[in-house]
Design an enzyme around this catalytic site. Structure first.
Site, PDB file in Angstrom:
ATOM      1  N   CYS A   4       0.715  -1.216  -0.131  1.00  0.00           N
ATOM      2  CA  CYS A   4      -0.035  -0.061  -0.025  1.00  0.00           C
ATOM      3  C   CYS A   4       0.840   1.189   0.092  1.00  0.00           C
ATOM      4  CB  CYS A   4      -0.813  -0.060   1.203  1.00  0.00           C
ATOM      5  SG  CYS A   4      -1.691   1.409   1.521  1.00  0.00           S
ATOM      6  N   ASP A  30      -0.622  16.737  -0.730  1.00  0.00           N
ATOM      7  CA  ASP A  30      -0.639  15.888  -2.140  1.00  0.00           C
ATOM      8  C   ASP A  30       0.416  16.246  -3.181  1.00  0.00           C
ATOM      9  OD1 ASP A  30      -3.608  14.467  -3.444  1.00  0.00           O
ATOM     10  OD2 ASP A  30      -1.851  15.145  -4.671  1.00  0.00           O
ATOM     11  N   HIS A  46      -4.406   0.626   8.530  1.00  0.00           N
ATOM     12  CA  HIS A  46      -4.715   0.617   7.172  1.00  0.00           C
ATOM     13  C   HIS A  46      -6.361   0.202   6.897  1.00  0.00           C
ATOM     14  CE1 HIS A  46      -4.749  -0.199   2.752  1.00  0.00           C
ATOM     15  NE2 HIS A  46      -5.610  -1.272   2.893  1.00  0.00           N
ATOM     16  N   GLY A  92     -13.472   7.679  -8.327  1.00  0.00           N
ATOM     17  CA  GLY A  92     -12.052   8.266  -8.367  1.00  0.00           C
ATOM     18  C   GLY A  92     -11.096   7.915  -7.533  1.00  0.00           C
ATOM     19  N   THR A  94      -7.799   6.491  -6.298  1.00  0.00           N
ATOM     20  CA  THR A  94      -6.853   5.876  -6.881  1.00  0.00           C
ATOM     21  C   THR A  94      -6.025   4.863  -6.053  1.00  0.00           C
ATOM     22  OG1 THR A  94      -5.730   7.621  -6.657  1.00  0.00           O
ATOM     23  CG2 THR A  94      -6.740   7.266  -8.824  1.00  0.00           C
ATOM     24  N   HIS A  99      -8.589   7.886   2.934  1.00  0.00           N
ATOM     25  CA  HIS A  99      -7.852   9.422   2.844  1.00  0.00           C
ATOM     26  C   HIS A  99      -8.769  10.637   2.720  1.00  0.00           C
ATOM     27  CE1 HIS A  99      -7.157   8.013  -1.265  1.00  0.00           C
ATOM     28  NE2 HIS A  99      -7.596   9.183  -1.542  1.00  0.00           N
ATOM     29  N   HIS A 101      -8.975  14.313   1.425  1.00  0.00           N
ATOM     30  CA  HIS A 101      -8.372  15.426   0.759  1.00  0.00           C
ATOM     31  C   HIS A 101      -8.828  16.827   1.589  1.00  0.00           C
ATOM     32  CE1 HIS A 101      -7.332  13.235  -3.078  1.00  0.00           C
ATOM     33  NE2 HIS A 101      -8.197  12.449  -2.797  1.00  0.00           N
TER      34      HIS A 101
HETATM   35  P1  5GP Z   1      -7.777   9.554  -4.736  1.00  0.00           P
HETATM   36  O1  5GP Z   1      -7.653   9.770  -6.221  1.00  0.00           O
HETATM   37  O2  5GP Z   1      -7.486   8.145  -4.431  1.00  0.00           O
HETATM   38  O3  5GP Z   1      -8.861  10.226  -4.036  1.00  0.00           O
HETATM   39  O4  5GP Z   1      -6.368  10.590  -4.094  1.00  0.00           O
HETATM   40  C1  5GP Z   1      -5.165  10.123  -3.971  1.00  0.00           C
HETATM   41  C2  5GP Z   1      -4.284  11.159  -3.993  1.00  0.00           C
HETATM   42  O5  5GP Z   1      -3.038  10.726  -3.638  1.00  0.00           O
HETATM   43  C3  5GP Z   1      -4.075  12.180  -5.113  1.00  0.00           C
HETATM   44  O6  5GP Z   1      -4.594  13.312  -5.104  1.00  0.00           O
HETATM   45  C4  5GP Z   1      -2.836  11.927  -5.582  1.00  0.00           C
HETATM   46  O7  5GP Z   1      -2.320  13.054  -6.342  1.00  0.00           O
HETATM   47  C5  5GP Z   1      -2.043  11.540  -4.331  1.00  0.00           C
HETATM   48  N1  5GP Z   1      -0.861  11.059  -4.642  1.00  0.00           N
HETATM   49  C6  5GP Z   1      -0.579   9.750  -5.197  1.00  0.00           C
HETATM   50  N2  5GP Z   1       0.740   9.143  -5.025  1.00  0.00           N
HETATM   51  C7  5GP Z   1       1.307  10.047  -4.099  1.00  0.00           C
HETATM   52  C8  5GP Z   1       2.566   9.952  -3.519  1.00  0.00           C
HETATM   53  O8  5GP Z   1       3.588   9.386  -3.700  1.00  0.00           O
HETATM   54  N3  5GP Z   1       2.594  11.350  -2.707  1.00  0.00           N
HETATM   55  C9  5GP Z   1       1.746  12.084  -2.111  1.00  0.00           C
HETATM   56  N4  5GP Z   1       2.071  12.989  -1.520  1.00  0.00           N
HETATM   57  N5  5GP Z   1       0.465  12.153  -2.899  1.00  0.00           N
HETATM   58  C10 5GP Z   1       0.338  11.024  -3.625  1.00  0.00           C
HETATM   59 ZN    ZN Z   2      -2.427   1.378   3.469  1.00  0.00          ZN
END
Ligand code: 5GP
Ligand code: ZN
Length: 113
Positions: A4, A30, A46, A92, A94, A99, A101
């Site tokens: 993860c 981010d 987790h 969305g 990813t 988490h 935002h």
């Molecule tokens: P999701 O798309 O799952 O809602 O948000 C995942 C967020 O994690 C995205 O906004 C993406 O930019 C951020 N993210 C992905 N990989 C990394 C990383 O390696 N470091 C940081 N700081 N943010 C990440």
């Molecule tokens: Zn995790």
């Protein structure tokens, strides 16, 4: 969770820019910000997504919202901010580690895209 991304960030195996940390959660900027202020707050435990919150693990979610409220004051987000948790592929999500935002520093439209 060994594979993860966010568990690796918590363990320091992948670098991040820390905003806040305590025994229960970790907040970091981010990597691809979509607002002048854009950081993520994650539980150290987790949890895959908002769909996996249960009576046994939900206390950390309340704690995270307390942390967000404190950080909003400390960071001067007086004009408002948005908290978003994408859950599942259609929304969305990813990274499959719960988490939140936290976005601020500009105006946001509604409804969400
Ligand atoms: P999701 O798309 O799952 O809602 O948000 C995942 C967020 O994690 C995205 O906004 C993406 O930019 C951020 N993210 C992905 N990989 C990394 C990383 O390696 N470091 C940081 N700081 N943010 C990440
Ligand atoms: Zn995790």
């Amino acid at each position: 969770m060994d594979d993860c991304l966010f568990c690796k960030i918590i363990k320091g195996e992948i670098p991040s820019t820390k905003v806040y940390e305590d025994e229960l959660c970790y907040a970091f900027n981010d990597i691809a910000p979509t607002a002048p202020v854009h950081f993520l707050v994650i539980p150290k435990e987790h949890i895959t997504s908002a769909a996996e919150i249960t009576p046994e693990n939900s206390a950390v979610v309340a704690h995270i919202f307390e942390v967000i409220a404190k950080l909003s004051g400390d960071m001067g987000m007086t004009e408002g901010f948005r908290v978003v948790s994408n859950c599942g592929d259609c929304a969305g999500q990813t990274v499959k580690h719960l988490h939140f935002h936290v976005l601020s520093g500009r105006e946001f439209t509604w409804p969400a895209g």
